[in-house]
Design a protein around this motif. Structure first.
Motif, PDB file in Angstrom:
ATOM      1  N   TYR A  23       4.671  -3.132  -7.014  1.00  0.00           N
ATOM      2  CA  TYR A  23       3.827  -2.009  -6.606  1.00  0.00           C
ATOM      3  C   TYR A  23       4.607  -0.769  -6.194  1.00  0.00           C
TER       4      TYR A  23
ATOM      5  N   ARG B  29      -5.174  -1.910  -1.422  1.00  0.00           N
ATOM      6  CA  ARG B  29      -4.126  -1.626  -2.413  1.00  0.00           C
ATOM      7  C   ARG B  29      -4.687  -1.000  -3.692  1.00  0.00           C
TER       8      ARG B  29
ATOM      9  N   MET C 263       0.834  -1.211   0.000  1.00  0.00           N
ATOM     10  CA  MET C 263       0.000   0.000   0.000  1.00  0.00           C
ATOM     11  C   MET C 263       0.869   1.261   0.000  1.00  0.00           C
TER      12      MET C 263
END
Lengths: 276, 276, 276
Positions: free
Chosen positions: C62, A138, A24
């Motif tokens: 990510y 996320r 995240m």
């Protein structure tokens, strides 16, 4: 003149043994590299929305105005529960609409203020390109929070909605000589935090002449006389009642854990009995 | 040219399952939005001042000069224990005066240096407006650390004081053929760290011709011959003695936990016996 | 125009109860004060290289391009295992050469790309001045990552090497009517993650006409019919199969832990049986 970096806080039940929290943060920093990300906690018990509701309300007052609080305790992920942004005078909250803001909204309303503006998150331009069924923290919440930190407005995120889901939260029973509340949270020191606030106790004193030092507190089979002002006023290993750091009555044990020693837990009744 | 952001580190016994740590960060960033906040640990066992004293001494050397270390393990919060700032050549320490700086001050003094300047925190201008009885980490220590990071001086914080509380810490017994120390900490790998330093061992070798490789180490019912230079020098599951990353003699088990396998704990005696 | 700060992530088995993680951050910030340090996790089980290999592969996608990932799960510290930097199209990885990049390299190779450049860390100019036998995370990996964030190139760090150590990782068995995989990780919610990817399932569907909704999934003594699209599609306490957030087939329990309730663990066999 440089603008201070915006703050995004994180409150989740993800734990810190997986990569979920780090991921995240990666998503957030990919969208706004200069934001400050601050952990509140990731140890909310799995899917315990009530605990998250308590924690965010005890924390957000202490962050600078405009802070964005991302709260992901989301048992309904992938179902039709909505995702929302709530903007109050003080802060932004990005979370599922499952009651997580209950304590916070009650407190704002009890103080006579308007809870602020709420939108349903709908604009997929602020999502990650691919959205999973299991990790909206996320794929939706983190990017929306990051875009808010860049100045995206609520109106761009989705349509305004009037109301949010509320949890049933424990209420107080107040009579002439008795106040009945309950334990709503135990902390990691084993302090048992009640839903009886210092401000209520002050108000009762003013209106009805109650004086907490003239009262008996009954909880978990023990009786305490009045309030202490410091843990150290009680002998080591002995229980006491004190106004804790959130402005709520707490049952504690000096140098020990009230949770363990007195076997206190969430939901236990606390009675304040008046003698005078 | 831009000045690098100041660093404030946090060492507490608050755990990370409540909002307490996040709240302190909110307070700090509200006062100085560009400071870098770094966690050392929040898992000091509750109210274990000795463990905090060990940890901060093992960590602060590795932070840049001028770093501000906030250490809140504070069983006496709300009592008359004092709150202090200590400034050494290398760093600032903001903490209760309960012995938390004992190892650090001993080490500075043993090296022949002056421990630095100490003030009692007294100027309420650097506190939060409301100060609770139970959470000085939030209401006093965090804001004082943040103001220090903005350049507030020690003299503005309170009056200089000459001495700090010291913990009784384990001492060594050194005779002609024997050195007796003890285990002062076990880490999360189960390594058992002693109070016998590499520098002492070097000194003994120079002065008296000791040679650790010619010694027997006795601890928890086992005997080890000399020192290893890497965990992997011992067979998997087998104990060894090694100079650990803090420069102290450690008892370890290759691929396992010495704490569990050898049942070692803080306070256990370690004997180095010389043969020659 | 200001350049966004570089990110260094940390993945270790150090836990957060000691000062080790804080110390690595101190070292990094001492070399590059403006880098952003982000924790992925420090709760890799002690010396569990396989778990670290899984976690870094699930996380690095990510983070922004150019992120530097520091991974220290290092049972061979102090032995002759090598320390390396691997640079891919997307990121830098700084770690011991013990198989930690296995999943990541397999995935890159399976997609037909070149895994990137690898150097052996050898230039002591980028180490701390003193290097211990037990904590290369602090003395070698952290400073090398910090220097990379300042623009030091791979060629300056050490000589290029062609290959890395690989872990033996579980393979799939695919026949006409059956696919046999295994559980490779359980997460903190108790979800049991398999090595069967959504992309493989899609491919099988295209090539051989498989349809997962027409299959039976057998694991830990239970049988599941097809895939769910959300946890909430199953009754509370009931097991389900779902494509999890890493794109892998997961066995979960709605509102509970599949690991606890179904007693699933790493290495357990998962069979997908086709009926049609």
């Amino acid at each position: 003149m440089s603008i201070p970096p915006r703050i995004i806080t994180l409150t989740t039940d993800f734990g810190t043994s997986d990569a979920y929290v780090g991921v995240m943060k990666g998503v957030i920093l990919g969208i706004n590299p200069s934001v400050q990300v601050v952990d509140i906690t990731h140890a909310v018990p799995p899917q315990d929305v009530h605990e998250a509701a308590f924690l965010i309300n005890s924390a957000y007052h202490y962050f600078p105005k405009g802070t964005i609080h991302l709260i992901v305790v989301d048992p309904g992920v992938g179902s039709d529960r909505q995702a929302i942004v709530c903007q109050t005078d003080r802060a932004f909250f990005v979370c599922p609409d499952n009651g997580i803001l209950t304590y916070l909204l009650e407190e704002i309303e009890n103080s006579g203020q308007h809870p602020g503006n709420i939108v349903k998150i709908e604009n997929r331009a602020y999502y990650l390109p691919e959205v999973s069924q299991t990790f909206h923290g996320r794929d939706i919440f983190a990017p929306v929070a990051a875009y808010l930190s860049l100045g995206v407005t609520l109106a761009e995120i989705g349509p305004f909605v009037p109301n949010l889901v509320r949890l049933p939260i424990p209420t107080l029973e107040i009579s002439d000589d008795k106040l009945i509340g309950e334990i709503i949270k135990t902390d990691s020191f084993g302090n048992a935090i009640t839903n009886i606030s210092e401000s209520l106790l002050s108000r009762l004193k003013i209106v009805s002449g109650w004086n907490i030092s003239n009262c008996e507190i009954r909880v978990g089979g023990i009786r305490l006389k009045g309030l202490n002002r410091a843990y150290a006023e009680s002998a080591i290993g002995k229980p006491l009642a004190i106004i804790g750091s959130s402005g709520l009555l707490e049952i504690a044990v000096n140098g020990g854990s009230a949770e363990t020693i007195l076997r206190l837990k969430r939901g236990d009744t606390v009675v304040i009995q008046r003698f005078n």
